[in-house]
Design an enzyme around this catalytic site. Structure first.
Site, PDB file in Angstrom:
ATOM      1  N   CYS A  69       0.840  -1.077   0.088  1.00  0.00           N
ATOM      2  CA  CYS A  69       0.026   0.020  -0.071  1.00  0.00           C
ATOM      3  C   CYS A  69       1.056   1.231   0.238  1.00  0.00           C
ATOM      4  CB  CYS A  69      -1.283  -0.013   1.149  1.00  0.00           C
ATOM      5  SG  CYS A  69      -2.063  -1.237   1.029  1.00  0.00           S
ATOM      6  N   ARG A 142      -7.296  -4.885  -3.064  1.00  0.00           N
ATOM      7  CA  ARG A 142      -6.685  -3.548  -3.753  1.00  0.00           C
ATOM      8  C   ARG A 142      -7.420  -3.725  -5.085  1.00  0.00           C
ATOM      9  NH1 ARG A 142      -2.328  -1.904  -2.532  1.00  0.00           N
ATOM     10  NH2 ARG A 142      -1.601  -3.728  -1.426  1.00  0.00           N
TER      11      ARG A 142
END
Length: 181
Positions: A69, A142
């Site tokens: 991330c 994601r």
């Protein structure tokens, strides 16, 4: 020790398998409002208002300050000027709390684009629950969406590997810009 933690976190991210039921291309993007942060300051983000200015790159990420991330945020931050030239707004959403997102917006998003709180209703609307072993982890998958100015989804990319998210969303925004000129 840090290498072991990094490897363990990377292994968790790669082993996670989202349900793969994200919204399809051509669907209307559900509108929402949420608390977000840019440059460490909180503000109210509204998708409908953002779409009035141009296309929106809406990307969901599992957890602030984890390796993938963080790298994804760096990549979006680096590409932000290109997105802005094309009139696109970027916003990242996760289930992190606002204080964490304020820090992430400064340290990892480099004050370039906002990150916001993905509420359970937003997670449901965009079908981005990260499911592992048949159980909701409480994190988002994601998944990146490009939403055109009319509110239609023109790109969906769901992959726990962060590497292609910026490239694919930028290509979709460029294509939109070419179609409108």
């Amino acid at each position: 020790m840090n290498r072991i933690v990094f490897a363990a976190l990377a292994g968790v991210a790669l082993a996670a398998s989202p349900a793969r039921a994200e919204l399809p291309v051509g669907a209307s993007a559900p509108t929402f409002a949420t608390q977000a942060a840019l440059g460490g300051k909180a503000f109210a983000f509204n998708l409908k208002a953002a779409l009035a200015k141009g296309p929106v790159v809406l990307y969901f990420f599992p957890k602030a300050f984890t390796p993938g991330c963080t790298l994804e945020a760096h990549a979006f931050a680096e590409a932000t000027p290109e997105f802005e030239k094309l009139g696109a707004t970027i916003i990242g959403l996760s289930n992190d709390n606002l204080d964490e997102l304020k820090k992430f917006s400064v340290l990892e998003c480099r004050n370039k684009f906002p990150v916001g709180a993905a509420t359970p209703a937003i997670d449901d609307a965009y079908d981005v629950h990260l499911v592992r072993d048949g159980k909701d982890t409480g994190l988002t998958s994601r998944t990146s969406y490009v939403i055109d100015q009319s509110g239609k989804i023109v790109l969906v990319h769901s992959d726990m590997d962060y590497k292609d998210h910026v490239k694919l969303t930028l290509a979709a925004v460029k294509k939109l810009a070419q179609e409108h000129h």
